[in-house]
Scaffold this motif. Structure first.
Motif, PDB file in Angstrom:
ATOM      1  N   ARG A 217       1.483 -27.633  -3.245  1.00 55.36           N
ATOM      2  CA  ARG A 217       0.192 -28.306  -2.983  1.00 55.36           C
ATOM      3  C   ARG A 217      -0.492 -27.729  -1.749  1.00 55.36           C
ATOM      4  O   ARG A 217      -1.709 -27.782  -1.621  1.00 55.36           O
ATOM      5  CB  ARG A 217       0.390 -29.818  -2.792  1.00 55.36           C
ATOM      6  N   LYS A 218       0.268 -27.216  -0.819  1.00 53.19           N
ATOM      7  CA  LYS A 218      -0.332 -26.669   0.415  1.00 53.19           C
ATOM      8  C   LYS A 218      -0.727 -25.199   0.271  1.00 53.19           C
ATOM      9  O   LYS A 218      -1.320 -24.625   1.182  1.00 53.19           O
ATOM     10  CB  LYS A 218       0.652 -26.804   1.606  1.00 53.19           C
ATOM     11  N   HIS A 219      -0.385 -24.608  -0.869  1.00 54.46           N
ATOM     12  CA  HIS A 219      -0.681 -23.183  -1.066  1.00 54.46           C
ATOM     13  C   HIS A 219      -2.152 -23.008  -1.453  1.00 54.46           C
ATOM     14  O   HIS A 219      -2.716 -23.845  -2.148  1.00 54.46           O
ATOM     15  CB  HIS A 219       0.227 -22.630  -2.181  1.00 54.46           C
ATOM     16  N   PRO A 220      -2.796 -21.914  -0.994  1.00 51.47           N
ATOM     17  CA  PRO A 220      -4.210 -21.695  -1.337  1.00 51.47           C
ATOM     18  C   PRO A 220      -4.432 -21.656  -2.846  1.00 51.47           C
ATOM     19  O   PRO A 220      -3.569 -21.183  -3.586  1.00 51.47           O
ATOM     20  CB  PRO A 220      -4.514 -20.319  -0.742  1.00 51.47           C
ATOM     21  N   ASP A 221      -5.610 -22.155  -3.271  1.00 49.16           N
ATOM     22  CA  ASP A 221      -5.915 -22.111  -4.710  1.00 49.16           C
ATOM     23  C   ASP A 221      -6.334 -20.694  -5.113  1.00 49.16           C
ATOM     24  O   ASP A 221      -6.379 -19.779  -4.284  1.00 49.16           O
ATOM     25  CB  ASP A 221      -6.979 -23.151  -5.079  1.00 49.16           C
ATOM     26  N   GLN A 222      -6.668 -20.528  -6.387  1.00 51.20           N
ATOM     27  CA  GLN A 222      -6.923 -19.196  -6.959  1.00 51.20           C
ATOM     28  C   GLN A 222      -8.003 -18.418  -6.187  1.00 51.20           C
ATOM     29  O   GLN A 222      -7.801 -17.274  -5.785  1.00 51.20           O
ATOM     30  CB  GLN A 222      -7.355 -19.323  -8.430  1.00 51.20           C
ATOM     31  N   GLU A 223      -9.149 -19.074  -5.991  1.00 52.36           N
ATOM     32  CA  GLU A 223     -10.279 -18.386  -5.363  1.00 52.36           C
ATOM     33  C   GLU A 223      -9.964 -18.041  -3.909  1.00 52.36           C
ATOM     34  O   GLU A 223     -10.310 -16.962  -3.421  1.00 52.36           O
ATOM     35  CB  GLU A 223     -11.544 -19.266  -5.425  1.00 52.36           C
ATOM     36  N   THR A 224      -9.317 -18.985  -3.209  1.00 51.15           N
ATOM     37  CA  THR A 224      -9.008 -18.760  -1.788  1.00 51.15           C
ATOM     38  C   THR A 224      -8.051 -17.576  -1.625  1.00 51.15           C
ATOM     39  O   THR A 224      -8.242 -16.724  -0.757  1.00 51.15           O
ATOM     40  CB  THR A 224      -8.379 -20.026  -1.166  1.00 51.15           C
ATOM     41  N   LEU A 225      -7.037 -17.538  -2.486  1.00 48.49           N
ATOM     42  CA  LEU A 225      -6.076 -16.435  -2.379  1.00 48.49           C
ATOM     43  C   LEU A 225      -6.762 -15.094  -2.682  1.00 48.49           C
ATOM     44  O   LEU A 225      -6.487 -14.078  -2.032  1.00 48.49           O
ATOM     45  CB  LEU A 225      -4.889 -16.668  -3.324  1.00 48.49           C
ATOM     46  N   GLN A 226      -7.671 -15.116  -3.648  1.00 48.30           N
ATOM     47  CA  GLN A 226      -8.399 -13.875  -3.965  1.00 48.30           C
ATOM     48  C   GLN A 226      -9.211 -13.412  -2.740  1.00 48.30           C
ATOM     49  O   GLN A 226      -9.221 -12.225  -2.407  1.00 48.30           O
ATOM     50  CB  GLN A 226      -9.329 -14.098  -5.157  1.00 48.30           C
ATOM     51  N   GLU A 227      -9.855 -14.375  -2.065  1.00 49.90           N
ATOM     52  CA  GLU A 227     -10.619 -14.027  -0.850  1.00 49.90           C
ATOM     53  C   GLU A 227      -9.696 -13.470   0.233  1.00 49.90           C
ATOM     54  O   GLU A 227     -10.037 -12.511   0.922  1.00 49.90           O
ATOM     55  CB  GLU A 227     -11.330 -15.262  -0.301  1.00 49.90           C
ATOM     56  N   MET A 228      -8.517 -14.079   0.359  1.00 47.65           N
ATOM     57  CA  MET A 228      -7.563 -13.613   1.376  1.00 47.65           C
ATOM     58  C   MET A 228      -7.137 -12.168   1.087  1.00 47.65           C
ATOM     59  O   MET A 228      -6.971 -11.363   2.000  1.00 47.65           O
ATOM     60  CB  MET A 228      -6.323 -14.526   1.403  1.00 47.65           C
ATOM     61  N   MET A 229      -6.958 -11.857  -0.202  1.00 53.53           N
ATOM     62  CA  MET A 229      -6.567 -10.488  -0.569  1.00 53.53           C
ATOM     63  C   MET A 229      -7.708  -9.519  -0.253  1.00 53.53           C
ATOM     64  O   MET A 229      -7.473  -8.410   0.249  1.00 53.53           O
ATOM     65  CB  MET A 229      -6.197 -10.423  -2.057  1.00 53.53           C
ATOM     66  N   GLU A 230      -8.924  -9.946  -0.536  1.00 56.26           N
ATOM     67  CA  GLU A 230     -10.079  -9.082  -0.232  1.00 56.26           C
ATOM     68  C   GLU A 230     -10.204  -8.880   1.273  1.00 56.26           C
ATOM     69  O   GLU A 230     -10.475  -7.767   1.740  1.00 56.26           O
ATOM     70  CB  GLU A 230     -11.358  -9.699  -0.820  1.00 56.26           C
ATOM     71  N   ASP A 231      -9.968  -9.963   2.051  1.00 57.77           N
ATOM     72  CA  ASP A 231     -10.031  -9.851   3.520  1.00 57.77           C
ATOM     73  C   ASP A 231      -8.968  -8.885   4.040  1.00 57.77           C
ATOM     74  O   ASP A 231      -9.149  -8.232   5.071  1.00 57.77           O
ATOM     75  CB  ASP A 231      -9.822 -11.231   4.175  1.00 57.77           C
ATOM     76  N   ALA A 232      -7.836  -8.813   3.334  1.00 61.41           N
ATOM     77  CA  ALA A 232      -6.745  -7.913   3.768  1.00 61.41           C
ATOM     78  C   ALA A 232      -7.046  -6.459   3.397  1.00 61.41           C
ATOM     79  O   ALA A 232      -6.280  -5.561   3.759  1.00 61.41           O
ATOM     80  CB  ALA A 232      -5.430  -8.355   3.140  1.00 61.41           C
TER      81      ALA A 232
END
Lengths: 255, 213
Positions: A217-232
């Motif tokens: 439940r505390k893990h980022p959702d689909q869109e957030t994780l995608q943004e994090m990957m793009e930020d990386a």
């Protein structure tokens, strides 16, 4: 949805629903996996009714790994993916099974030897945030059901981007957010009532399985994780929802 | 493909189909050897209804790998409806079925025909796993029973098809015989050609008339 990993105080982070010091999380997660290592595969099969094998198979299909390539399987646990990759890369390729947890790595290594996956396979105990590999050295990285346990996910993603070869791909298989509200309710009931009970009955360890439900439940959702990957620094990022979004596999390419 | 269908469901279906095909191949070593000769061949099946894209890859071991995701180009791509694929899979003359069906084929058709021929002549030895699991006596008896049921199913299906065809043609007179139908089509084609010729003759006459004025 924001990055749930980031607690309000920069010195703290989440361990399930608890807020703990960042330095503490690693040892707490280690405690969980030391406790579940010996029954990890059995519990995975029971908890997901065997469906985790289908999620992993689809992740392997997305990897498009070819003979002769180098694959790094982070948080590789008991070696499910590594065993398959070992066959795909062949004798000229290399598979590195990495995990921060010694107990999991030992179970994985023994299991792989039993399966005959030797010769092109190495095991490395390391931290996903500080991967001990040269820049531009790996063709494909997978991390299956491991990213949510990492204290600083952004740092881990940057570390993965660093060691990937240009054009190499990262695949993150992780629990995510169900797309249907009805499925979410059923899934919540299952996670918070059935999972700890199953943990109690099979592994005599309800707390570890309660942590599993809370950490999802505390893990980022689909869109957030995608943004994090793009930020990386990853490009062409996309994700595929599986089983109604209970699990998602994210793919990103190193530019 | 994965945008429309949940990859979990698609993967589950493909895993089951792949396991069944490969189990059949294990019980028919000749077919497996023939398949191994085609190692590396990639066949893309692009089903429009239901909308699913599946890739069948022939492995060096003579096994077939089914996947919903493949990045390299396929040797041959077949596009069509599920009913067309089923008709092709069960056809006695696959080449004729391919030509006459609505299936669209891109690439080299020879691996496709070879694969179809291989599937249609497969004769798995179902007795081997039964004997392994149940022992010689019980395994052999059960295999005999299954073979009998299978033969009865095949014979019944053939007989039903023949009787149905007789009823449609003779009793119900719902459809003309094939020869009559072919003759009718030939006449329609000939009439079409004559109409085309007449049309061009009329156009030529009209042009000549216009030139004289």
């Amino acid at each position: 949805m924001k990055n749930n990993d980031a607690a309000d105080d920069p010195g703290t982070t989440h361990f399930g629903f608890q807020t703990v010091d960042r330095d503490q999380k690693e040892s707490l997660v280690r405690g969980v996996f030391d406790s579940v290592a010996s029954r990890y595969d059995l519990m995975n099969d029971l908890m997901s009714a065997g469906i985790h094998r289908l999620w992993k198979r689809f992740t392997i299909e997305l990897s498009s790994v070819r003979p002769g390539q180098t694959v790094l399987d982070i948080a590789g646990g008991t070696g499910d993916l590594a065993a398959k990759f070992s066959k795909l890369v062949g004798p000229d390729g290399r598979v590195i099974l990495a995990d921060i947890n010694d107990s999991m790595l030992r179970v994985g290594r023994d299991r792989l030897i039993d399966l005959g996956a030797v010769g092109n396979l190495q095991t490395v105990q390391c931290d996903a945030q500080e991967l001990p590999f040269p820049d531009d050295s790996v063709d494909c990285i997978t991390i299956a059901f491991g990213l949510r346990n990492v204290t600083d996910k952004d740092r881990a993603l940057q570390s993965m981007e660093r060691i990937l070869k240009p054009g190499g791909r990262l695949l993150v298989l992780e629990f995510s957010k169900p797309v249907s509200p009805l499925l979410e309710k059923v899934y919540d009931a299952y996670s918070f009532r059935v999972l700890p009970l199953m943990g109690q009955l099979v592994a005599n360890d309800p707390d570890s399985y309660r942590y599993l439900a809370e950490s999802i439940r505390k893990h980022p959702d689909q869109e957030t994780l995608q943004e994090m990957m793009e930020d990386a620094g990853f490009v062409s990022c996309e994700y595929h929802n599986m089983t109604g979004g209970i699990v998602a596999v994210h793919k990103g390419i190193k530019a | 493909m994965t945008g429309r269908h949940d990859p979990t469901v698609v993967t589950a279906v493909l895993v089951a189909a792949e396991a069944a095909i490969n189990r059949g191949l294990e019980l028919d070593p000749t077919s497996a050897r023939d398949l191994a000769d085609m190692a590396g061949t990639v066949l893309a099946i692009d089903c429009l209804s239901p909308e699913i894209e599946v890739f069948a890859i022939v492995e060096e071991t003579g096994r077939l790998h089914l996947t919903p995701y493949w990045e390299a180009p396929a040797d041959v791509r077949v596009r069509g409806e599920l009913t067309d694929f089923l008709a092709l899979a069960t056809a006695e003359d696959p080449a004729a079925t391919l030509i006459n069906s609505d299936l669209e084929i891109l690439g080299n058709t020879s691996p496709l025909l070879a694969l179809q021929a291989l599937v249609s002549r497969m004769q798995p030895d179902w007795e081997a796993p039964l004997v392994d699991a149940l022992g010689d006596v019980a395994g052999h008896q059960l295999a005999n029973l299954l073979r009998g049921i299978f033969r009865w199913g095949q014979a019944s299906s053939k007989s039903l098809r023949r009787q149905l065809s007789e009823f449609i043609l003779e009793e119900g007179q719902l459809s003309p015989p094939a020869a009559e139908l072919e003759h009718f089509f030939e006449q329609v084609t000939a009439l079409g050609l004559r109409v085309d010729r007449l049309e061009s003759r009329l156009q030529r006459l009209a042009r000549r008339l216009a030139a004289q004025r």
